[in-house]
Design a protein around this motif. Sequence first.
Motif, PDB file in Angstrom:
ATOM      1  N   ASN A  57       0.825  -1.207   0.000  1.00  0.00           N
ATOM      2  CA  ASN A  57       0.000   0.000   0.000  1.00  0.00           C
ATOM      3  C   ASN A  57       0.860   1.257   0.000  1.00  0.00           C
ATOM      4  O   ASN A  57       0.566   2.236  -0.684  1.00  0.00           O
ATOM      5  N   ILE A  81      -5.117  -7.087  -6.366  1.00  0.00           N
ATOM      6  CA  ILE A  81      -4.931  -8.403  -5.758  1.00  0.00           C
ATOM      7  C   ILE A  81      -5.508  -9.473  -6.664  1.00  0.00           C
ATOM      8  O   ILE A  81      -6.605  -9.313  -7.197  1.00  0.00           O
ATOM      9  N   LEU A 129      -6.970 -12.890  -6.647  1.00  0.00           N
ATOM     10  CA  LEU A 129      -7.503 -13.863  -5.676  1.00  0.00           C
ATOM     11  C   LEU A 129      -7.233 -15.312  -6.079  1.00  0.00           C
ATOM     12  O   LEU A 129      -7.402 -16.226  -5.279  1.00  0.00           O
ATOM     13  N   GLU A 166       1.636 -11.055   0.106  1.00  0.00           N
ATOM     14  CA  GLU A 166       1.363 -10.801   1.522  1.00  0.00           C
ATOM     15  C   GLU A 166       2.708 -10.961   2.248  1.00  0.00           C
ATOM     16  O   GLU A 166       3.674 -11.466   1.677  1.00  0.00           O
ATOM     17  N   LEU A 197       3.095 -14.739   6.286  1.00  0.00           N
ATOM     18  CA  LEU A 197       2.758 -16.135   5.957  1.00  0.00           C
ATOM     19  C   LEU A 197       3.494 -16.561   4.693  1.00  0.00           C
ATOM     20  O   LEU A 197       4.016 -17.683   4.602  1.00  0.00           O
ATOM     21  N   ILE A 223     -12.643  -7.727   0.109  1.00  0.00           N
ATOM     22  CA  ILE A 223     -12.274  -8.643   1.174  1.00  0.00           C
ATOM     23  C   ILE A 223     -10.806  -8.411   1.517  1.00  0.00           C
ATOM     24  O   ILE A 223      -9.968  -8.313   0.633  1.00  0.00           O
ATOM     25  N   THR A 235      -7.222  -9.254   2.483  1.00  0.00           N
ATOM     26  CA  THR A 235      -6.402 -10.466   2.374  1.00  0.00           C
ATOM     27  C   THR A 235      -5.108 -10.318   3.179  1.00  0.00           C
ATOM     28  O   THR A 235      -4.130 -10.998   2.925  1.00  0.00           O
ATOM     29  N   THR A 270      -2.529 -10.492   6.438  1.00  0.00           N
ATOM     30  CA  THR A 270      -2.119 -11.679   7.192  1.00  0.00           C
ATOM     31  C   THR A 270      -3.151 -12.101   8.238  1.00  0.00           C
ATOM     32  O   THR A 270      -3.616 -13.239   8.270  1.00  0.00           O
ATOM     33  N   THR A 271      -3.528 -11.153   9.087  1.00  0.00           N
ATOM     34  CA  THR A 271      -4.410 -11.485  10.191  1.00  0.00           C
ATOM     35  C   THR A 271      -5.796 -11.906   9.694  1.00  0.00           C
ATOM     36  O   THR A 271      -6.354 -12.911  10.133  1.00  0.00           O
ATOM     37  N   TYR A 315      -6.555 -13.120   6.796  1.00  0.00           N
ATOM     38  CA  TYR A 315      -6.478 -14.391   6.074  1.00  0.00           C
ATOM     39  C   TYR A 315      -6.431 -15.558   7.041  1.00  0.00           C
ATOM     40  O   TYR A 315      -7.118 -16.560   6.884  1.00  0.00           O
ATOM     41  N   LEU A 316      -5.620 -15.382   8.109  1.00  0.00           N
ATOM     42  CA  LEU A 316      -5.512 -16.429   9.130  1.00  0.00           C
ATOM     43  C   LEU A 316      -6.820 -16.644   9.868  1.00  0.00           C
ATOM     44  O   LEU A 316      -7.180 -17.753  10.228  1.00  0.00           O
ATOM     45  N   GLY A 373     -10.007  -8.255  -3.868  1.00  0.00           N
ATOM     46  CA  GLY A 373      -9.168  -8.396  -2.682  1.00  0.00           C
ATOM     47  C   GLY A 373      -8.505  -7.059  -2.391  1.00  0.00           C
ATOM     48  O   GLY A 373      -8.189  -6.327  -3.316  1.00  0.00           O
ATOM     49  N   VAL A 374      -8.316  -6.757  -1.130  1.00  0.00           N
ATOM     50  CA  VAL A 374      -7.556  -5.544  -0.787  1.00  0.00           C
ATOM     51  C   VAL A 374      -6.465  -5.902   0.218  1.00  0.00           C
ATOM     52  O   VAL A 374      -6.611  -6.849   0.993  1.00  0.00           O
ATOM     53  N   ALA A 375      -5.382  -5.149   0.176  1.00  0.00           N
ATOM     54  CA  ALA A 375      -4.320  -5.351   1.159  1.00  0.00           C
ATOM     55  C   ALA A 375      -4.745  -4.710   2.464  1.00  0.00           C
ATOM     56  O   ALA A 375      -5.692  -3.916   2.496  1.00  0.00           O
ATOM     57  N   CYS A 376      -4.060  -5.062   3.540  1.00  0.00           N
ATOM     58  CA  CYS A 376      -4.424  -4.590   4.880  1.00  0.00           C
ATOM     59  C   CYS A 376      -4.594  -3.078   4.916  1.00  0.00           C
ATOM     60  O   CYS A 376      -3.743  -2.326   4.467  1.00  0.00           O
ATOM     61  N   GLU A 377      -5.745  -2.639   5.410  1.00  0.00           N
ATOM     62  CA  GLU A 377      -5.996  -1.197   5.515  1.00  0.00           C
ATOM     63  C   GLU A 377      -6.096  -0.773   6.971  1.00  0.00           C
ATOM     64  O   GLU A 377      -6.751   0.216   7.298  1.00  0.00           O
ATOM     65  N   CYS A 390      -8.270  -3.222  11.631  1.00  0.00           N
ATOM     66  CA  CYS A 390      -8.289  -3.823  12.966  1.00  0.00           C
ATOM     67  C   CYS A 390      -8.213  -2.755  14.052  1.00  0.00           C
ATOM     68  O   CYS A 390      -8.517  -3.012  15.203  1.00  0.00           O
ATOM     69  N   LYS A 391      -7.787  -1.549  13.663  1.00  0.00           N
ATOM     70  CA  LYS A 391      -7.711  -0.491  14.672  1.00  0.00           C
ATOM     71  C   LYS A 391      -9.081   0.165  14.891  1.00  0.00           C
ATOM     72  O   LYS A 391      -9.242   1.020  15.735  1.00  0.00           O
ATOM     73  N   ARG A 423     -13.270  -6.687  14.868  1.00  0.00           N
ATOM     74  CA  ARG A 423     -12.192  -7.666  14.773  1.00  0.00           C
ATOM     75  C   ARG A 423     -12.167  -8.325  13.393  1.00  0.00           C
ATOM     76  O   ARG A 423     -13.159  -8.377  12.702  1.00  0.00           O
ATOM     77  N   PRO A 424     -11.003  -8.861  12.990  1.00  0.00           N
ATOM     78  CA  PRO A 424     -10.882  -9.502  11.682  1.00  0.00           C
ATOM     79  C   PRO A 424     -11.680 -10.812  11.644  1.00  0.00           C
ATOM     80  O   PRO A 424     -11.955 -11.346  12.722  1.00  0.00           O
TER      81      PRO A 424
END
Lengths: 393, 85
Positions: free
Chosen positions: A271, A283, A285, A306, A309, B8, B10, B12-13, B15-16, B41-45, B48-49, B53-54
Amino acid sequence: MDYFTDIAWAQQVKEGQRIGGDAVFLSRTEKDDRNICILSDGLGSGVKANVLATMTGRMAQRYVEEEKDIIRAAEIIMNTLPVCRERRISYATFTICEITADGEARILEYDNPPYIMIREGRVMEVEKIRRELNRPSAFKKEEILYSEVKLQYGDRLIFFSDGVTQAGLGTPGYPLGWRQKKVAQFIEGLMNTDRMLSSWHLTRSLTRQARFLDRGKAMDDITALSVYFRRPREILVVTGPPMDQKNDAPMARRIAEFPGKTVLAGGTTANLVSRELNRKLTINLKMRTEKVPPASEMEGITLVTEGMLTLTRVAEILEKKDEDALSGYDGASRFAALLINSDRAVFLVGTRINEAHQDPSIPFEIGIRRTIVKRIAAALETNYLKKTTTEYI
Amino acid sequence: MKNIDLEICTGTTCYLLGAADLIDVLENLPEPLRERINLRGVACEDLCKSGSRPPFVKINGIVIGEMTSERLLATLENTLGGTTC
């Protein structure tokens, strides 16, 4: 002269055996930056052959590492190792190849098929010095061959065991096996298709073809080792945002200006680069597995994945030399394949802590970025003889 | 019929903690339904803050946390009408 020696080997074990009777040893001396490659073929196959080949190969490796003259080293090995009581021949054949820091290759061969030297895509004959050994216990006349080559960009040295030259033996197409000349033609064919083919791919093409000629079941251990002297291929891996935000822009610039391949590992990093360089992040998928989140695409960047992982999976693939994994379509497989096909890797590791990873409900511990990058760098250096540097920002 | 924009995370957190399953569910929807979802898909934005919760998804721009396959299917049903499976 800025160059890299790309060295890789491949093996197809004799059908029914779990362990190869051919052994390969590769090392690089830290002190004077020499590359040492040994290919040894033990008498017979399976565990016994493996032990013989390993003993011979290790001895050769040690002697050459200790800067002993390789002709002398070969004589010591041959005088030390016993000859087979039944057959009255040595227990293992071997080839020793030593490449100095300035591209001088010295090769010593004992009873393996002659190595093939490729220059400008064609086979080049190399003059060899013969030296006879007169061991009282030996049944036949024994000779070792010594040669020297001053390597130029694009030169290759290809070594293989007799499982390659004898592949297909007894089949209608190859009643006497594949043989030296046809093997050389096959390699020239590969060069016609891709002059820049990596050692990794070349050795695999060669051993697979040999097994194919053996009708899919290797009749002997099939081993190939390749040395490719070339301009270095570089890859830059960026993972994690910089500790200090004012380094975001310089980091992105460095990625944009990097002359080789580039990989971004981590959503936050991706980002950040997307924002700084004003390039769209998409992304994909489909590029994922159950354990590896989707990879993405960004203009001008070879691969975007990512973070933790994917990196963990890359470390696993490289540590276990899990070559089947490299043909996968997910981010980690592609990432590992890119690293293997590069010569020098620069890891740029951002040290800002990712708060999302501190979540106590995550079912297992997400490792520390630095630790995983260290594992990847170590596996690249030890298992694949790559050069790596790591910088923290 | 209106389509749905579905993003959605994707990261790390996410996805897990379930995004992997959510993607599986979405990819295996019957074709007529799947076609009506603009999945991205989107990268972490750093959602979680936000307090929730994820895993996070965004449906037509609205962030929803702690998404599960069941809830996702129910939400799609409500938004698109009819049944999803």
